[in-house]
Design an enzyme around this catalytic site. Structure first.
Site, PDB file in Angstrom:
ATOM      1  N   ASP A   1       0.824  -1.210   0.000  1.00 19.32           N
ATOM      2  CA  ASP A   1       0.000   0.000   0.000  1.00 19.32           C
ATOM      3  C   ASP A   1       0.858   1.259   0.000  1.00 19.32           C
ATOM      4  O   ASP A   1       2.029   1.247   0.385  1.00 19.32           O
ATOM      5  CB  ASP A   1      -0.952   0.007   1.197  1.00 19.32           C
ATOM      6  CG  ASP A   1      -0.226  -0.084   2.529  1.00 19.32           C
ATOM      7  OD1 ASP A   1       0.767  -0.834   2.626  1.00 19.32           O
ATOM      8  OD2 ASP A   1      -0.649   0.585   3.495  1.00 19.32           O
TER       9      ASP A   1
ATOM     10  N   GLU B   1      -0.644  -1.789   5.253  1.00 23.11           N
ATOM     11  CA  GLU B   1       0.401  -1.768   6.279  1.00 23.11           C
ATOM     12  C   GLU B   1       0.436  -0.441   7.020  1.00 23.11           C
ATOM     13  O   GLU B   1       0.682  -0.408   8.231  1.00 23.11           O
ATOM     14  CB  GLU B   1       1.779  -2.036   5.651  1.00 23.11           C
ATOM     15  CG  GLU B   1       2.889  -2.277   6.650  1.00 23.11           C
ATOM     16  CD  GLU B   1       3.432  -1.017   7.314  1.00 23.11           C
ATOM     17  OE1 GLU B   1       3.681  -1.047   8.547  1.00 23.11           O
ATOM     18  OE2 GLU B   1       3.606   0.004   6.613  1.00 23.11           O
TER      19      GLU B   1
END
Length: 449
Positions: free
Chosen positions: A129, A187
């Site tokens: 991400d 994350e």
């Protein structure tokens, strides 16, 4: 002559039939069989004996690693909204014949490389991400999406994960065991690792260990191409908090008729810092940062409410217990003293990232063989940054390494609009993940313990 290997210039050798497995790095090889002399090229020999060299193979795909990284950098997704990246990853895996799972932990992707022989199972964890940051770089692969940017190196991690899948898939017929490559969303504060684990990825595949890494400039102890390890904590635990101080607003010239949340908030912020200096043991690193304060609209109005947002970081559970308890207690006491109300919220956060000593010892030897012993450093200081890989390392043993990919003194830091990293290390990150996974699946970790 029948019992020895005779070297023949230029870099040619004759092999006794019983010694043909002792292949020496050379341009060509002559050997005898039943009185006749045969010539073999090195490439044919490598094919015959299935030589693998992940260091060289990773270097050979460096251009593809850069291509994959830049594709992902142009198309960042934040949190769990990484569908475009997930589609790209899954398409590559499927092209290589890698068994693929979609929608793991909402939008994660898992690649499964199964060996031809039974053996242990290891996970390779990759985060994918981006961040809600406006990119300020001017290179030719900047983010296509305003307000979204890969500003922490996860685009490089994706490339390394794809490279690992590619190299392992080429050798799966020689692999013992199984390698599970986990492309994890969310994350950056979204607890994506927990979502992936709760979705059963470790149990479903009986994952016994995990390896992961982070590129960039997170440690000032590392220069370009150096690998940083610890035999314990390497990144801190984190909890984020929100707080509201609720008073009674009024005219700035008549403060005695108000309950001023601005002044009360200032006292709270100062008192919170005394928790660090006076209640946490000095040998236990801890950080408390108030990163956002909002309140008021103009110079002569005392507002009704002030909003505070911040973060706490720590390594030791006892320090975390003190911070999580005392933050609200101190705030409640001050607000009661000055006749204010309050609200306080503390998130679940991430635990500290703690490497398994035995697995890290195993990894250290592999890193030394790939980067050179002089480029593998046991870090003197862990970093107060946090990372969701901690959830994986709580579940199974493993290690999380740092890979130097820039200059901490001159480069823009992580989570900055001008963050970038030196792509030349992508092959090394790929080789580290691939070789570690291979050796574990081959049972080398078990043999050394």
């Amino acid at each position: 002559m029948n019992d020895i290997i005779t070297h023949i210039p230029p870099r040619k050798i004759i092999l006794h039939p019983r010694r043909q497995k002792k292949i020496i790095n050379c341009v060509s090889i002559l050997y005898y069989r039943q009185g006749a002399c045969y010539y073999l090229s090195v490439s044919k020999i490598a094919e015959a004996v299935k030589i693998r060299d992940f260091k060289q193979e990773a270097k050979d795909i460096q251009a593809k690693l850069v291509e994959w990284r830049r594709w992902c950098h142009r198309r960042p997704g934040v949190g769990f909204a990484v569908e475009e990246t997930a589609d790209y990853i899954a398409a590559r895996l499927e092209d290589w014949g890698v068994e693929t799972e979609r929608g793991v932990g909402k939008t994660g992707v898992v690649g499964i490389v199964r060996g031809s022989r039974p053996g242990p199972t290891i996970g390779v964890r990759v985060d994918m991400d981006a961040l809600p940051i406006q990119e300020e770089n001017t290179h030719d692969f900047v983010s296509k999406y305003p307000g979204k940017m890969h500003a922490c190196g996860h685009d490089g991690h994706i490339a390394m994960g794809l490279g690992t899948a590619r190299l392992l898939s080429r050798h799966r017929q020689d692999l013992a065991g199984t390698v599970i490559i986990i492309f994890q969303p969310g994350e950056e504060g979204w607890r994506g690792a927990k979502a992936v684990i709760d979705d059963g990825v470790l149990q479903r595949h009986q994952v016994e260990a995990i390896v992961a890494g982070h590129i960039g400039t997170l440690s000032p102890e590392l220069t370009l191409g150096q690998v940083g390890i610890t035999f314990g904590p390497i990144m801190a635990a984190v909890n984020n908090f929100e707080a509201w101080v609720i008073g009674r607003g009024g005219h700035g010239a008549l403060p005695h008729n108000t309950v001023d949340p601005v002044v009360i908030s200032a006292e709270i912020i100062t008192a919170w810092q005394r928790i660090i200096s006076r209640e946490i043991p000095p040998l236990y690193p801890a950080v408390l940062t108030v990163g956002q304060i909002q309140g008021g609209s103009t110079h002569n109005i005392i507002p009704t409410e002030v909003y505070l947002q911040g973060t706490i970081r720590y390594f030791h559970q006892s320090a975390g217990d003190i911070l999580r308890t005392r933050l609200e207690e101190v705030m409640a006491g001050i607000c009661k003293t000055w006749k204010a109300q309050y609200k306080f919220k503390l998130d679940q956060g991430y635990p500290p990232v703690i490497n398994d000593p035995q697995f890290t010892k195993f990894f250290r030897k592999i890193a030394a063989s790939l980067a050179g012993p002089e480029n593998v450093k046991v870090l003197e200081f862990p970093t107060m940054v946090s990372e969701g890989v901690s959830f994986f390392l709580q579940a199974v043993p493993g290690t999380f390494f740092l890979l130097g990919a820039g200059n901490t003194g001159t480069d823009s830091p992580h989570h900055h609009g001008r963050f970038d990293f030196d792509e030349s290390i992508l092959w090394l990150g790929t080789a580290l993940l691939t070789e570690t996974a291979w050796q574990y699946a081959e049972g080398k970790y078990q043999q050394c313990n």
